[in-house]
Motif scaffolding. Structure first.
Motif, PDB file in Angstrom:
ATOM      1  N   ALA A  98      -5.329   8.509   3.284  1.00  0.00           N
ATOM      2  CA  ALA A  98      -6.511   9.144   2.697  1.00  0.00           C
ATOM      3  C   ALA A  98      -7.783   8.327   2.893  1.00  0.00           C
ATOM      4  CB  ALA A  98      -6.282   9.379   1.204  1.00  0.00           C
ATOM      5  N   ARG A  99      -7.647   7.116   3.383  1.00  0.00           N
ATOM      6  CA  ARG A  99      -8.829   6.271   3.572  1.00  0.00           C
ATOM      7  C   ARG A  99      -9.680   6.762   4.736  1.00  0.00           C
ATOM      8  NH1 ARG A  99      -6.263   0.182   3.583  1.00  0.00           N
ATOM      9  NH2 ARG A  99      -5.439   0.155   1.440  1.00  0.00           N
ATOM     10  N   PRO A 100     -10.981   6.596   4.642  1.00  0.00           N
ATOM     11  CA  PRO A 100     -11.838   6.966   5.778  1.00  0.00           C
ATOM     12  C   PRO A 100     -11.637   6.054   6.990  1.00  0.00           C
ATOM     13  CG  PRO A 100     -13.123   5.928   4.027  1.00  0.00           C
ATOM     14  CD  PRO A 100     -11.765   6.182   3.462  1.00  0.00           C
ATOM     15  N   ASP A 101     -11.161   4.821   6.736  1.00  0.00           N
ATOM     16  CA  ASP A 101     -10.940   3.875   7.829  1.00  0.00           C
ATOM     17  C   ASP A 101      -9.453   3.730   8.156  1.00  0.00           C
ATOM     18  OD1 ASP A 101     -10.235   2.674   5.450  1.00  0.00           O
ATOM     19  OD2 ASP A 101     -11.023   0.692   5.978  1.00  0.00           O
ATOM     20  N   VAL A 102      -8.699   4.804   7.986  1.00  0.00           N
ATOM     21  CA  VAL A 102      -7.257   4.757   8.257  1.00  0.00           C
ATOM     22  C   VAL A 102      -7.013   4.316   9.703  1.00  0.00           C
ATOM     23  CG1 VAL A 102      -7.245   7.222   8.830  1.00  0.00           C
ATOM     24  CG2 VAL A 102      -5.108   6.088   8.216  1.00  0.00           C
ATOM     25  N   GLU A 136      -1.847  -4.243   7.023  1.00  0.00           N
ATOM     26  CA  GLU A 136      -1.375  -3.639   5.778  1.00  0.00           C
ATOM     27  C   GLU A 136       0.153  -3.577   5.733  1.00  0.00           C
ATOM     28  OE1 GLU A 136      -3.185  -2.875   3.295  1.00  0.00           O
ATOM     29  OE2 GLU A 136      -5.136  -2.095   3.910  1.00  0.00           O
ATOM     30  N   GLU A 138       0.455   7.492   1.353  1.00  0.00           N
ATOM     31  CA  GLU A 138      -0.508   8.570   1.158  1.00  0.00           C
ATOM     32  C   GLU A 138      -1.911   8.018   0.893  1.00  0.00           C
ATOM     33  OE1 GLU A 138       2.511   8.473  -0.074  1.00  0.00           O
ATOM     34  OE2 GLU A 138       3.412  10.200   0.948  1.00  0.00           O
ATOM     35  N   ASP A 139      -1.979   6.910   0.159  1.00  0.00           N
ATOM     36  CA  ASP A 139      -3.283   6.293  -0.095  1.00  0.00           C
ATOM     37  C   ASP A 139      -3.899   5.761   1.194  1.00  0.00           C
ATOM     38  OD1 ASP A 139      -3.015   6.860  -2.775  1.00  0.00           O
ATOM     39  OD2 ASP A 139      -2.348   4.845  -3.333  1.00  0.00           O
ATOM     40  N   LEU A 140      -3.064   5.156   2.041  1.00  0.00           N
ATOM     41  CA  LEU A 140      -3.567   4.642   3.312  1.00  0.00           C
ATOM     42  C   LEU A 140      -4.114   5.772   4.172  1.00  0.00           C
ATOM     43  CD1 LEU A 140      -3.761   2.176   5.305  1.00  0.00           C
ATOM     44  CD2 LEU A 140      -1.543   2.920   6.195  1.00  0.00           C
ATOM     45  N   VAL A 179       0.841  -1.195   0.000  1.00  0.00           N
ATOM     46  CA  VAL A 179       0.000   0.000   0.000  1.00  0.00           C
ATOM     47  C   VAL A 179       0.875   1.243   0.000  1.00  0.00           C
ATOM     48  CG1 VAL A 179      -1.795   1.242   1.273  1.00  0.00           C
ATOM     49  CG2 VAL A 179      -1.776  -1.254   1.254  1.00  0.00           C
TER      50      VAL A 179
END
Length: 287
Positions: free
Chosen positions: A130-134, A191, A126-128, A123
């Motif tokens: 940006a997740r709502p469930d970070v 992750e 930055e994508d991680l 992963v």
């Protein structure tokens, strides 16, 4: 009285003494320092593994977790007759134990079952974020290379709600079957995040609201003090032998130590990680 947190370490000059810092970290994780340019460090693991190469996973927990992971692509299923009968999954290629063992590394405790898989795609940090469930808890591993330690840290992360491990792209090897076996299935649920530069990743995590806590034998706070009241925590663990690199230590918001009884100064890095994860787990107000 509210306790103020440092956003940068207070004694930067102390960390820039690389020899002193390595000696401190070596006591922390219980290993003799190894210079970073020493051939034992550079070549002990052999040639760099291809991160895109298929790999074997073995053992009941690792195999069952991989089968349950819808993102995992399996290319071959093998099992002994007895193991296939115990499994809830059909379609295994039946092999005798000796033939199955020849497919795997020497000494692999396969429990009669193994699968060949394509590696999971790491992963992007930055994508991680940006997740709502970070995840509220992460762990950054600074060039940790031993697969048993890596797998054990994955397992502890899964047990104590640490949602991702941040690994360096170049200096941490790909996840292997040995690490997967030690992780007991946790590589399928925690992750794997890959970054080019650990210090810059810590800056990114800090900007995202994480309190970045480096574990060091001479930390300025105890582990309990460091995580108390922090909603989002990213632990930083140093490599076997040399510990946190000076630039990585400098990038942490604080350094924390694990108090120990007199006469015992060291812990294996995976044991230290488990203690840190548990401390943050118990600090979670949602529990």
């Amino acid at each position: 009285m509210q306790r103020l947190r440092l956003t940068q370490p207070a004694h930067t000059a102390k960390w820039l003494d690389e020899t002193s810092h390595r000696r401190t970290e070596a006591r922390f994780i219980g290993m003799k320092p190894i210079p970073r340019n020493h051939e034992k460090r550079r070549f002990a693991a052999g040639p760099a593994a291809d991160p895109n190469a298929p790999l074997w996973l073995w053992g009941q927990h690792a195999v069952e977790a991989a089968i349950a992971n819808r993102n995992r692509e399996i290319t071959r299923w093998v099992a002994t007759e007895n193991a296939a009968k115990r499994s809830d999954v059909s379609g295994f290629e039946i092999l005798d134990p000796k033939a199955l063992g020849k497919l795997l590394p020497d000494g692999a405790v396969h429990q009669g079952i193994a699968i060949k898989v394509k590696p999971l795609e790491p992963v992007n940090l930055e994508d991680l974020l940006a997740r709502p469930d970070v995840p509220d808890r992460l762990c950054v591993l600074d060039q940790i290379s031993d697969p048993h330690n890596l797998g054990a840290i994955f397992r502890s992360a899964a047990a104590f709600g640490v949602g991702g491990l941040v690994l360096q792209t170049r200096h941490t090897p790909p996840i292997t079957g040995v690490a997967a076996k030690a992780a007991a299935g946790a590589i399928e649920t925690v992750e794997e995040v890959r970054v080019v530069n650990i210090a810059r990743a810590l800056d990114t995590l800090g900007a995202a609201g994480y309190h970045t806590v480096g574990l060091a034998g001479e930390g300025f706070e105890t582990l309990h003090q460091a995580v108390s009241g922090a909603r989002k925590v990213a632990f930083v663990m140093g490599a076997e032998g040399s510990g946190l690199r000076p630039a990585v230590a400098k990038a942490c918001a604080t350094l924390a130590r694990i108090p120990m009884a007199p006469g015992m100064e060291s812990l294996n890095v995976s044991n230290a990680a488990a203690i840190a994860f548990y401390e943050a787990f118990g600090n979670d107000p949602a529990l």
